[in-house]
Scaffold this active site. Structure first.
Site, short mmCIF file in Angstrom:
data_model
loop_
_atom_site.label_atom_id
_atom_site.label_comp_id
_atom_site.label_asym_id
_atom_site.label_seq_id
_atom_site.Cartn_x
_atom_site.Cartn_y
_atom_site.Cartn_z
CD GLU A 25 25.59 -0.03 -111.40
OE1 GLU A 25 25.85 -1.25 -110.73
OE2 GLU A 25 24.40 0.38 -111.89
CB CYS A 58 22.42 -6.13 -112.63
SG CYS A 58 22.54 -5.09 -114.27
CB ALA A 92 -3.78 7.16 -85.86
CB THR A 145 -10.66 -0.53 -91.97
OG1 THR A 145 -10.22 -1.01 -90.68
CG2 THR A 145 -9.88 0.73 -92.54
CD GLU A 195 -2.84 3.53 -93.94
OE1 GLU A 195 -3.94 3.92 -93.74
OE2 GLU A 195 -1.97 4.03 -94.46
CB SER A 240 -4.66 -11.28 -87.29
OG SER A 240 -4.48 -10.44 -88.42
#
Length: 361
Positions: free
Chosen positions: A59, A86, A165, A209, A295, A303
């Site tokens: 604004e 706000c 992927a 990973t 990732e 999970s």
């Protein structure tokens, strides 16, 4: 999108607010993205959006953009804003007070702000000041724009994005011990992934990973903010030589050993007798982390799926690659396809969890 000829005047300008607001993606969290317009006699005389957390909201940026010759028109104009202004002091003064001080006669709002310090109070303040307020124009689209913000404040957890992927035969590469990392996706898709990272607050990987891929989890292929890096290392066995510990971004290590912070690394202690997924999700809410990209690896991703704790999944398939001896890719449930694109050999599909997304409004 509905054709412009079929839009009402309010909808036409609200779509522009949404376009402006989206320019703040990745830069305003934990604040919402907001866009605003000032319209006089069907002419836009000012527009603005929230550009960066801690700086001016949409604004004031909109009002400040009005040219000197048009400033006398501000009070006679209609203010369009994608989210309720706000009404409290935070990093900046209340936007509702600014609107009142400029004696703007009418305000059109996309949707209410679910943040407890606002949530109707901004609308009430404007109405009490005698301003004509219209609420709920393109409400669904305005909520979707801030799906991260709405999920966080209404479901009391971060917005959770799963990403992986896979090969055409639904396998995730399993690297032999000591082998060089091989990419499933092409270089153009890799840049898209880094763009995704720049848009979210945090990124999470599992122990395997981190060891196998040694990812840096930064946005080095795209201009933007690095997400907070997170890794599951229950017994603190990951070597400090891994790139995730290189200091280029804040890192959180979920473990069962200790709770302490040093050298831009937060060791966050969890227990082994309660759902790890829920502990991580609860920790992120307490740490005010509104979004996370999970990732990998396959076990960690699955999970989250099995716990029903995901909102969006981004699955990249290399349609020219077959992996004979890889791990099975995660298997989604409650998914709804909501987008796809081809990037040379890669097909990118975006799914949403229709159960959690419906609960978020």
């Amino acid at each position: 999108m509905t054709q412009n000829s079929q839009l009402t005047t309010h909808e036409k300008y609200m779509y522009r607010c949404i376009e402006l607001a989206s320019l703040g993606l990745g830069n305003v969290a934990p604040n919402p993205m907001v866009g605003a317009l000032l319209v006089y006699d069907d002419r836009i005389i000012g527009e603005g959006y929230h550009k960066k957390y801690g700086e001016a909201h949409a604004e004031p940026n909109c009002i400040a953009s009005v040219k000197e010759a048009d400033k006398q028109l501000i009070s006679q104009s209609t203010l369009y804003v994608s989210l309720e202004p706000c009404s409290h002091y935070g990093k900046t003064p209340p936007c509702a007070d600014l609107i009142i001080s400029h004696k703007i006669a009418k305000v059109v709002i996309g949707c209410r702000d679910p943040f407890p310090e606002v949530n109707g109070k901004g609308i009430e303040k404007l109405q009490t000041a005698g301003i004509d307020v219209v609420v709920g124009v393109l409400e669904k689209q305005c909520k979707e724009l801030n799906k991260r913000f709405f999920t966080f404040h209404m479901s009391h957890r971060p917005f959770i994005i799963l990403k992986w992927a896979q090969s055409i035969n639904n396998r995730i590469a399993a690297l032999p011990e000591g082998a060089a990392r091989s990419y499933i996706t092409n270089e153009f898709t890799n840049r898209l992934v880094h763009k995704w990272r720049s848009e979210e607050a945090a990124i999470l990987v599992g122990t395997s990973t981190a060891l196998a891929d040694d990812p840096e989890l930064t946005t080095r292929l795209w201009k933007g903010n690095n997400p907070t890096r997170m890794v599951v290392d229950m017994e603190l066995k990951l070597p400090s030589s891994l790139r995730i510990f290189n200091g280029k971004a804040k890192t959180i290590v979920f473990n069962t050993i200790k709770q302490e912070e040093s050298n831009n690394i937060l060791y966050y202690q969890v227990t082994g007798d309660v759902s790890l997924v829920h502990q991580i999700v609860n920790a992120l809410y307490q740490l005010n982390v509104q979004t996370v990209i999970v990732e990998g690896g396959a076990k960690l991703l699955q999970s989250f799926i099995d716990e029903g704790m995901w909102d969006e999944a981004r699955v990249i398939t290399n349609e020219e690659l077959i992996i004979d001896n890889g791990l099975n890719a995660p298997s989604l449930s409650n998914q709804k396809l909501c987008g796809s694109q081809e990037i040379f050999s890669d097909q990118v599909k975006i799914y949403e969890n229709y159960l959690t997304r419906s609960l978020a409004g």
